[in-house]
Design an enzyme around this catalytic site. Structure first.
Site, mmCIF file in Angstrom:
data_model
loop_
_atom_site.group_PDB
_atom_site.id
_atom_site.type_symbol
_atom_site.label_atom_id
_atom_site.label_comp_id
_atom_site.label_asym_id
_atom_site.label_seq_id
_atom_site.Cartn_x
_atom_site.Cartn_y
_atom_site.Cartn_z
ATOM 1 N N ASP A 224 -0.855 5.094 5.013
ATOM 2 C CA ASP A 224 -1.329 6.290 5.706
ATOM 3 C C ASP A 224 -0.398 6.719 6.832
ATOM 4 O OD1 ASP A 224 -2.988 8.409 6.311
ATOM 5 O OD2 ASP A 224 -4.697 7.188 6.922
ATOM 6 N N ASP A 285 3.254 6.805 -6.166
ATOM 7 C CA ASP A 285 2.423 7.052 -7.344
ATOM 8 C C ASP A 285 1.392 8.137 -7.085
ATOM 9 O OD1 ASP A 285 3.628 4.930 -8.875
ATOM 10 O OD2 ASP A 285 2.539 3.529 -7.601
#
Length: 633
Positions: A224, A285
Site C-alpha cells: 500500500d 499483478d
C-alpha cells in the site's frame, strides 16, 4: 500506434520495415475467401508486463479482508475478532471459493520484529504470530494474505542495534533508512520509516521481506501507499512525506517483482499509475483503480468525482476506474482491483447485485469486507454459483468501446453501463447497469453489432437462474441502481468458435479502434505494427480445446501496407508451458484498410485452456489490424 503513424513508418518499405526482414511485394487482394498461409519459426515476443501465472489465469482472487472491522473502528482488529471471522469464513464462505483471509492497514502497532527487522504479527496485542495463523487457516483449507509494504522499516527495528539486514550482518537496520524519512511524516505517528533503496543492504532487506512472507506460505501481498513513496503527494491532503522519485520507485517495484516470482501475487495499492501504469504493469499483478471503499454504499460504487486526474486515485469510483483502465486488463496484463465489497452498506438488493456484477464482469478480486456481525441476511449476494463460475473461469470483461480515444480524454469513448467479456469456451458474460439515481432505463447489447457474433445465442439470466431461449441481443429494463447479468452461449457455426480481438487482452501498445469500415462487431485491434519501444504490441486470447491436437485457426484481418505482413503467434498454458510456436504467420496484402480478409493456418493446443498470443515482433514485417480469430476442429 494508430493508422497515421503506422502508415508513415511502413508505407513503401519505410525505416521501420527496413529494420526487419524485407517484406515481400504482393498484389493487393480484394475481400476474401479464406487463404491458407505459411508459417515459420519466430523468436519470442518482448513483453511489457510481469505476465505472471496470476494474471494469465484472468480474474482476481476471492477472499475476506478485515477492512469492515478496522475502518469503522479506526483501529486494528483484535485477535479474537479475527479468529471469529476466520471461523465464519471457513463455514459460510470458503465453500464458495473465498479461501483466503487477509489483513489490512492500521499496521503501525506491530513493532515486534525478527532479528532482520521483519514484523512477526499483525499487532503487538495479538498473542499469535503469522506462522500460527498461516497454519490455522491451512488446517481449514484456506490461506493467509498479508497487508504490508516491504518498503516500510519499523522504528523499533531502526532503534535496536542488534537488528541487521538479512544476509548482511555488517549492515544494521538503521543504516538502510534516512534520518527523519518517515511514512506519513507527522501524520501517521512517525513509527514507520521508508526504505532508502540507494543504500547498501536495501535490496537484501526488501527481497528478504518478500522471502520471509513466502516461507510463511503467504500467497498474496497487498503493498500500500505506493503513491506516497513515489512523489510524497496525496491528491486530497497534499505533501504527506518526502518524495523518493520515479527512478527509486521503479527500482523498488522491480525488486518486488524479482523476489515474488511465480509464488506470490503482488497487489499494488494506491499507485499514481503514471505513464499509463507502465511501471505497475511491468512489476505487479493487481492495481487499485479507485478510491478506498470507505463507508461503502452506492456513493462509493458509482458516485463522487467522475472525471480523471493524473494522480491516485485517477478515478474516484470503480465504475469509472474499471472503465478507464480497461485497456490495461486481461490475461497476462493487469488485474484491476475495485477495492472491497461491503454488501451490508447498500440500501437495496438491486444495489448489492450491481456491486457484485461490476466486480465480476471487470475481473476484479472478489474481496469481502463485511464481518460476521455485519453481514446479516446479505451473504446471498456473494454465493451465487452461476455468477461465481464466471470468476472461476477467469472472466475479464470490458465496457463497450465507442472509439479509440482514451476515457480520460473523452468519457463518451467507453460505455460504463454496458459490459461484455468472453470465456475460454467461447461463451460470453454480458452485464447491463443503470447508474441513474432517478430514471428507469433499458440497456441492450446486440450480439452481431456489439460482440461480432455471426448468429443467435442462448441467453441465461444468472440471478434468476433462468434460460431465456435463443436471442440476438441481451436486454434489460432496469430501475435506478439496478443491473442484469447474462451468460451468452453462441450457437455453433460450422463447429467453429469465434474470439473477437476487441474483447481480448491487449499489450505493448496494441489497442481498440473502429476507424475503418467493414469490421465485425464493435471494432478491431490495431497498433500491431513496428514500435521503437522495448516491448512488442500483442493481443492474447484465452481459448478452450476439447482435446490435445492440431486445430484450424482463422484470422480475420486487414493489411493495406502494400506487401505481405507477418505476426508472431504462440500457444501456451497459464503456467507458461509452451504448446505451439512461436512462429511467424503471413498476412497477405489487401486492397485498403477497409478490406478484410481471412488467413487460415494450423495451431496445436492442449486439452483445456490455452493462451493464444499474436504479436508484432522485431523480426516481423508490416502491420495488421486484427478483427477476430476463429478455432475449428
Amino acid at each position: 500506434m494508430k493508422n497515421l503513424s503506422r502508415r508513415s513508418l511502413l508505407a513503401f518499405g519505410g525505416a521501420a520495415a527496413l529494420a526487419c526482414t524485407a517484406a515481400v511485394e504482393a498484389p493487393a487482394r480484394a475481400a476474401s475467401t479464406d487463404l491458407t498461409v505459411p508459417t515459420s519459426p519466430a523468436p519470442p515476443l518482448r513483453l511489457a508486463s510481469r505476465n505472471s501465472v496470476f494474471t494469465r489465469r484472468g480474474a482476481g482472487p476471492r477472499y475476506w479482508n478485515i477492512y469492515g472491522y478496522a475502518f469503522p473502528h479506526n483501529a486494528p482488529i483484535p485477535e479474537d475478532e479475527w479468529k471469529a471471522n476466520i471461523d465464519w469464513l471457513a463455514s459460510d464462505l470458503a465453500p464458495y471459493g473465498y479461501d483466503m483471509a487477509c489483513t489490512d492497514g492500521w499496521i503501525e502497532g506491530s513493532s515486534r520484529t525478527t532479528p532482520n527487522g521483519y514484523i512477526v504479527t499483525y499487532n503487538d496485542s495479538w498473542q499469535h504470530d503469522w506462522a500460527y495463523w498461516s497454519h490455522y487457516l491451512a488446517e481449514r483449507g484456506m490461506k493467509l494474505g498479508v497487508y504490508y509494504n516491504p518498503l516500510w522499516v519499523h522504528k523499533a527495528a531502526v532503534e535496536d542495534p542488534s537488528k541487521t539486514v538479512v544476509g548482511r550482518p555488517d549492515i544494521k537496520i538503521a543504516d538502510i533508512v534516512a534520518p527523519g524519512d518517515f511514512f506519513a511524516k507527522n501524520i501517521g505517528g512517525n513509527t514507520l520509516y521508508w526504505l532508502d533503496v540507494t543504500r547498501p543492504g536495501a535490496k537484501e532487506y526488501l527481497q528478504g521481506y518478500v522471502a520471509y512472507f513466502k516461507r510463511l506460505r503467504v500467497p498474496y501481498l497487498r503493498v500500500d501507499f505506493l503513491s506516497w513513496y513515489e512523489n510524497g503527494m496525496d491528491a486530497n491532503i497534499g505533501q504527506v512525506n518526502a518524495p523518493h522519485g520515479r527512478a527509486n520507485y521503479e527500482t523498488a517495484l522491480a525488486w518486488l517483482n524479482e523476489a515474488a516470482g511465480e509464488d506470490l501475487e503482488l497487489s499494488l495499492v494506491m499507485p499514481h499509475l503514471f505513464d499509463d501504469a507502465s511501471a505497475e504493469l511491468a512489476n505487479g499483478d493487481l492495481v487499485r483503480i479507485d478510491a478506498d471503499a470507505d463507508r461503502g454504499g452506492w456513493d462509493r460504487l458509482s458516485g463522487g468525482r467522475q472525471g480523471w486526474q493524473d494522480a491516485w486515485p485517477n478515478w474516484f469510483n470503480p465504475f469509472a476506474g474499471f472503465t478507464g483502465w480497461s485497456h490495461r486488463n486481461g490475461r497476462g496484463q493487469l488485474i484491476l482491483d475495485g477495492d472491497f465489497m461491503r454488501a451490508s452498506t447498500f440500501a437495496s438488493d438491486d444495489e448489492r447485485r450491481t456491486m457484485m456484477n461490476l466486480m465480476v464482469i471487470a475481473g476484479s478480486p472478489l474481496a469481502i469486507a463485511d464481518t460476521y456481525q455485519q453481514i446479516g441476511n446479505d451473504a446471498w449476494v456473494y454465493t451465487n454459483k452461476d455468477v461465481l463460475e464466471l470468476n472461476q473461469e477467469g472472466l475479464v470483461g470490458k465496457p463497450l468501446y465507442r472509439s479509440a480515444t482514451p476515457y480520460s480524454v473523452d468519457p463518451g469513448s467507453r460505455d460504463s453501463e454496458r459490459w461484455a467479456g468472453q470465456l475460454p469456451d467461447g461463451s460470453w458474460a454480458v452485464a447491463l447497469f443503470n447508474r441513474s439515481d432517478s430514471t428507469t432505463q433499458t440497456k441492450t447489447i446486440d450480439f452481431a453489432n456489439d460482440l461480432g457474433l455471426s448468429g443467435a445465442a442462448n441467453v441465461r439470466d444468472l440471478w434468476a437462474h433462468r434460460d431465456l431461449g435463443v436471442r440476438t441481443e441481451a436486454t434489460a429494463t432496469l430501475a435506478p441502481h439496478a443491473s442484469a447479468l447474462f451468460r451468452i452461449t453462441p450457437l455453433k457455426d460450422r463447429g467453429a468458435t469465434r474470439y473477437p480481438a476487441a474483447y481480448a487482452a491487449w499489450g505493448g501498445g496494441a489497442g481498440f479502434n473502429n476507424d475503418h469500415a467493414g469490421h465485425d462487431g464493435s471494432g478491431f485491434v490495431d497498433g500491431l505494427a513496428a514500435t521503437a519501444g522495448s516491448a512488442d504490441p500483442l493481443v492474447t486470447f484465452a481459448v478452450r480445446a476439447p482435446r490435445r491436437g492440431e486445430y484450424t485457426i482463422r484470422y480475420r484481418y486487414a493489411n493495406a501496407t502494400g506487401a505481405t505482413s507477418t505476426l508472431t503467434v504462440s500457444a501456451e498454458r497459464a503456467d507458461h508451458s509452451v504448446v505451439d510456436g512461436p512462429r511467424h504467420v503471413d498476412f497477405p496484402a489487401l486492397a485498403t484498410w477497409d478490406t478484410w480478409g481471412v488467413a487460415t493456418a494450423g495451431i496445436t493446443l492442449e486439452a483445456g485452456d490455452n493462451l493464444i498470443t499474436l504479436g508484432r515482433g522485431r523480426s516481423d514485417v508490416g502491420a495488421v489490424n486484427l478483427n477476430w480469430i476463429e478455432l475449428g476442429a
